[in-house]
Design an enzyme around this catalytic site. Structure first.
Site, short mmCIF file in Angstrom:
data_model
loop_
_atom_site.label_atom_id
_atom_site.label_comp_id
_atom_site.label_asym_id
_atom_site.label_seq_id
_atom_site.Cartn_x
_atom_site.Cartn_y
_atom_site.Cartn_z
N CYS A 134 0.84 -1.21 0.00
CA CYS A 134 0.00 0.00 0.00
C CYS A 134 0.87 1.26 0.00
O CYS A 134 1.41 1.64 1.05
CB CYS A 134 -0.93 -0.02 1.21
SG CYS A 134 -2.05 1.38 1.27
N CYS A 192 -0.57 4.20 1.99
CA CYS A 192 -0.43 4.00 3.43
C CYS A 192 1.01 4.22 3.87
O CYS A 192 1.28 4.91 4.86
CB CYS A 192 -0.82 2.58 3.82
SG CYS A 192 -2.29 1.96 3.01
N ASP A 193 1.97 3.63 3.17
CA ASP A 193 3.34 3.55 3.69
C ASP A 193 4.36 4.38 2.92
O ASP A 193 5.50 4.53 3.39
CB ASP A 193 3.80 2.08 3.66
CG ASP A 193 2.93 1.21 4.57
OD1 ASP A 193 2.44 1.74 5.58
OD2 ASP A 193 2.73 0.03 4.26
P1 FAD Z 1 -10.85 -5.62 5.83
O1 FAD Z 1 -10.14 -4.66 6.68
O2 FAD Z 1 -10.09 -6.53 4.94
O3 FAD Z 1 -11.77 -6.50 6.81
C1 FAD Z 1 -12.42 -7.64 6.34
C2 FAD Z 1 -12.72 -8.53 7.54
O4 FAD Z 1 -13.56 -9.60 7.12
C3 FAD Z 1 -11.46 -9.18 8.14
O5 FAD Z 1 -11.39 -8.86 9.52
C4 FAD Z 1 -11.65 -10.66 7.89
O6 FAD Z 1 -11.16 -11.47 8.97
C5 FAD Z 1 -13.16 -10.78 7.78
N1 FAD Z 1 -13.61 -11.91 6.97
C6 FAD Z 1 -13.19 -12.17 5.69
N2 FAD Z 1 -13.86 -13.29 5.25
C7 FAD Z 1 -14.68 -13.69 6.26
C8 FAD Z 1 -15.61 -14.76 6.41
N3 FAD Z 1 -15.82 -15.63 5.41
N4 FAD Z 1 -16.28 -14.90 7.58
C9 FAD Z 1 -16.07 -14.02 8.62
N5 FAD Z 1 -15.19 -12.98 8.52
C10 FAD Z 1 -14.53 -12.82 7.37
N6 FAD Z 1 -5.60 2.06 4.63
C11 FAD Z 1 -5.50 3.35 5.03
O7 FAD Z 1 -6.46 4.12 4.88
N7 FAD Z 1 -4.36 3.83 5.62
C12 FAD Z 1 -3.29 3.05 5.86
O8 FAD Z 1 -2.27 3.50 6.40
C13 FAD Z 1 -3.36 1.68 5.48
N8 FAD Z 1 -2.32 0.84 5.70
C14 FAD Z 1 -2.42 -0.47 5.36
C15 FAD Z 1 -1.36 -1.31 5.64
C16 FAD Z 1 -1.43 -2.65 5.35
C17 FAD Z 1 -0.27 -3.54 5.69
C18 FAD Z 1 -2.60 -3.18 4.72
C19 FAD Z 1 -2.71 -4.65 4.41
C20 FAD Z 1 -3.66 -2.34 4.40
C21 FAD Z 1 -3.59 -0.98 4.72
N9 FAD Z 1 -4.63 -0.10 4.43
C22 FAD Z 1 -4.56 1.20 4.84
C23 FAD Z 1 -5.84 -0.54 3.72
C24 FAD Z 1 -6.99 -0.80 4.73
O9 FAD Z 1 -6.53 -1.69 5.73
C25 FAD Z 1 -8.19 -1.39 4.01
O10 FAD Z 1 -8.60 -0.55 2.94
C26 FAD Z 1 -9.36 -1.55 4.97
O11 FAD Z 1 -9.01 -2.34 6.08
C27 FAD Z 1 -10.54 -2.22 4.26
O12 FAD Z 1 -11.56 -2.41 5.21
P2 FAD Z 1 -12.67 -3.51 4.96
O13 FAD Z 1 -13.54 -3.45 6.19
O14 FAD Z 1 -13.29 -3.34 3.64
O15 FAD Z 1 -11.92 -4.91 4.89
#
Ligand code: FAD
Ligand code: NAP
Length: 313
Positions: free
Chosen positions: A133, A136-137
Site C-alpha cells: 500500500c 499508506c506507507d
Molecule cells: P478488511 O479490513 O479486509 O476487513 C475484512 C474482515 O472480514 C477481516 O477482519 C476478515 O477477517 C473478515 N472476513 C473475511 N472473510 C470472512 C468470512 N468468510 N467470515 C467471517 N469474517 C470474514 N488504509 C488506510 O487508509 N491507511 C493506511 O495507512 C493503510 N495501511 C495499510 C497497511 C497494510 C499492511 C494493509 C494490508 C492495508 C492498509 N490499508 C490502509 C488498507 C486498509 O486496511 C483497508 O482498505 C481496509 O481495512 C478495508 O476495510 P474492509 O472493512 O473493507 O476490509
C-alpha cells in the site's frame, strides 16, 4: 431472525454495525472469523485517517471501534461464514460450525487480500519495509529509494505516486511490456526518478532489525543485481474475498465483475434486494480505511430503510 447480518469486522463492517444499531435496528450480528479490526491491524502505523495526529499502530487505532459498536447493541459472533444464500425474502448465513442464521438483510464486508509475489524474505519483512500500500506507507520513505514490483495499472500508478515522495523508484517487472494503460506507461517512462528494470524478478529482500536494507533481483539472462532500497512495494494483483457469495451451482449470489469485485450502486446496493456490499470488496474501492468506513455507514443507512419498509409494509 436477524434484522441485519454483517459479514466481516474490518472498518467497513464495524462502521456498518455502529450505524445500524445506533440507527435503531435491535437485532444485528457481525460475523467476524477473528478479532475485529481487519487488515489495518497489520500496519505498523496509520496517519491518513482524519483526526489522527501522532504515531499510532493499526492495532491500537482499531482497538476502540468494537467497544463503540457494542455500546449501541451490536453483537459479535466469532465464526467464519462459508456461504450466503437467499431463500424467498430471507437470507441464510451458513457458518463453519455447521449452523445457519437467518436475516432480513446482509451487508458483506469481507475485504480483499493483496497477492504476494513469492520471493524470499517477502513474508518475514512484510510490514517492516515490504508493503502492498503506497498511499499508506509511501510517506515513510520520503526522500529515500524504494522498489516497486509489477507491471499492471496498480504498479505503474503507485510508482508514479511514490516518485513524488521518494528520491528514486526502481520499477521491476518480469517482462519487457506492461499490462498498464499506454498513457500511464508513457508517464512512467517520462518520470525523471523512475528507473525501469525489465525482464527481472525479485529473488530476495533482506534486512536487519530495523527493516529492509536491500533487494536482490535477477534478470532473464541470470544476472543478479542488488539495489539498496529501504522499501519494497509489491503490486502483483488482488484477490477479493468473495467466495461466500458462491452458490452450490457455481454462480455468484449477486453481480460480480471480471475482477471479482461486487457490483454496487452509489448506495452500496448489490443486484439482489436486501444485500449490500461495503469496503475493499466492492467495485472500484479506493482500498482505504476512511472509504471503507464511509461505505459501511452508507450501507447501514440503506439497510435501516430496507428493513423498516419490509417489516412495516
Ligand atoms: P478488511 O479490513 O479486509 O476487513 C475484512 C474482515 O472480514 C477481516 O477482519 C476478515 O477477517 C473478515 N472476513 C473475511 N472473510 C470472512 C468470512 N468468510 N467470515 C467471517 N469474517 C470474514 N488504509 C488506510 O487508509 N491507511 C493506511 O495507512 C493503510 N495501511 C495499510 C497497511 C497494510 C499492511 C494493509 C494490508 C492495508 C492498509 N490499508 C490502509 C488498507 C486498509 O486496511 C483497508 O482498505 C481496509 O481495512 C478495508 O476495510 P474492509 O472493512 O473493507 O476490509
Ligand atoms: P494485474 O493487472 O493483474 O497486474 C499484475 C502485475 O503483476 C502484472 O504485470 C504481472 O506480470 C505481475 N505479477 C503477477 N504475479 C507476479 C509475481 N509473482 N512476481 C512478479 N510479478 C508478478 O493487477 P493490478 O495492476 O492490481 O490491476 C488489477 C485490475 O485493476 C486490472 O484490470 C487493472 O487494469 C485494474 N486497475 C485499473 C486502474 C485504472 O484504470 N486506473 C488502476 C488500478 C487497477 P505479467 O504482466 O507478466 O502477468
Amino acid at each position: 431472525m436477524l434484522d441485519c447480518a454483517i459479514i466481516g469486522g474490518g472498518p467497513a463492517g464495524l462502521t456498518a454495525g455502529m450505524y445500524t444499531t445506533r440507527g435503531g435496528l435491535e437485532n444485528v450480528v457481525m460475523f467476524e472469523k477473528g478479532m475485529p479490526g481487519g487488515q489495518i491491524t497489520q500496519s505498523s502505523e496509520i496517519e491518513n485517517y482524519p483526526g489522527v495526529v501522532g504515531e499510532i499502530s493499526g492495532m491500537d487505532f482499531m482497538m476502540p471501534w468494537p467497544a463503540q459498536c457494542q455500546k449501541f447493541g451490536l453483537k459479535h459472533e466469532m465464526v467464519e461464514v462459508t456461504r450466503v444464500s437467499k431463500d424467498g425474502d430471507i437470507f441464510k448465513i451458513y457458518k463453519e460450525d455447521g449452523t445457519i442464521t437467518q436475516a432480513h438483510s446482509v451487508i458483506i464486508c469481507t475485504g480483499s487480500a493483496p497477492r504476494r509475489a513469492g520471493f524470499a524474505g517477502e513474508d518475514e519483512l512484510f510490514g517492516r519495509g515490504v508493503s502492498t500500500c503506497a498511499t499508506c506507507d509511501g510517506f515513510f520513505y520520503r526522500g529515500k529509494e524504494v522498489a516497486v514490483i509489477g507491471g499492471g495499472d496498480t504498479a505503474l500508478e503507485e510508482a508514479l505516486y511514490l516518485a513524488k515522495i521518494c528520491s528514486k523508484v526502481y520499477l521491476i517487472h518480469r517482462r519487457d511490456s506492461f499490462r498498464s494503460a499506454p498513457n500511464t506507461v508513457e508517464r512512467v517512462k517520462k518520470s525523471a526518478n523512475i528507473e525501469l528494470i525489465l525482464n527481472s524478478i525479485p529473488e530476495e529482500v533482506y534486512g536487519d532489525a530495523m527493516g529492509v536494507t536491500g533487494l536482490r533481483i535477477k534478470n532473464s539472462s541470470g544476472e543478479v543485481r542488488d539495489i539498496q532500497v529501504l522499501g519494497v512495494f509489491t503490486f502483483v494483483g488482488n484477490d477479493i474475498n468473495n467466495k461466500i457469495l458462491l452458490q452450490e451451482d457455481g454462480s455468484f449470489l449477486c453481480d460480480v465483475n471480471k475482477h471479482g469485485e461486487v457490483v454496487v450502486d452509489i448506495n452500496m446496493r448489490t443486484s439482489v434486494a436486501g444485500l449490500f456490499a461495503a469496503g475493499d470488496m466492492r467495485l472500484s474501492a479506493p482500498k482505504q480505511v476512511v472509504s471503507a468506513a464511509g461505505d459501511g455507514a452508507v450501507a447501514a443507512l440503506q439497510v435501516i430503510s430496507y428493513v423498516d419498509e419490509k417489516l412495516n409494509s
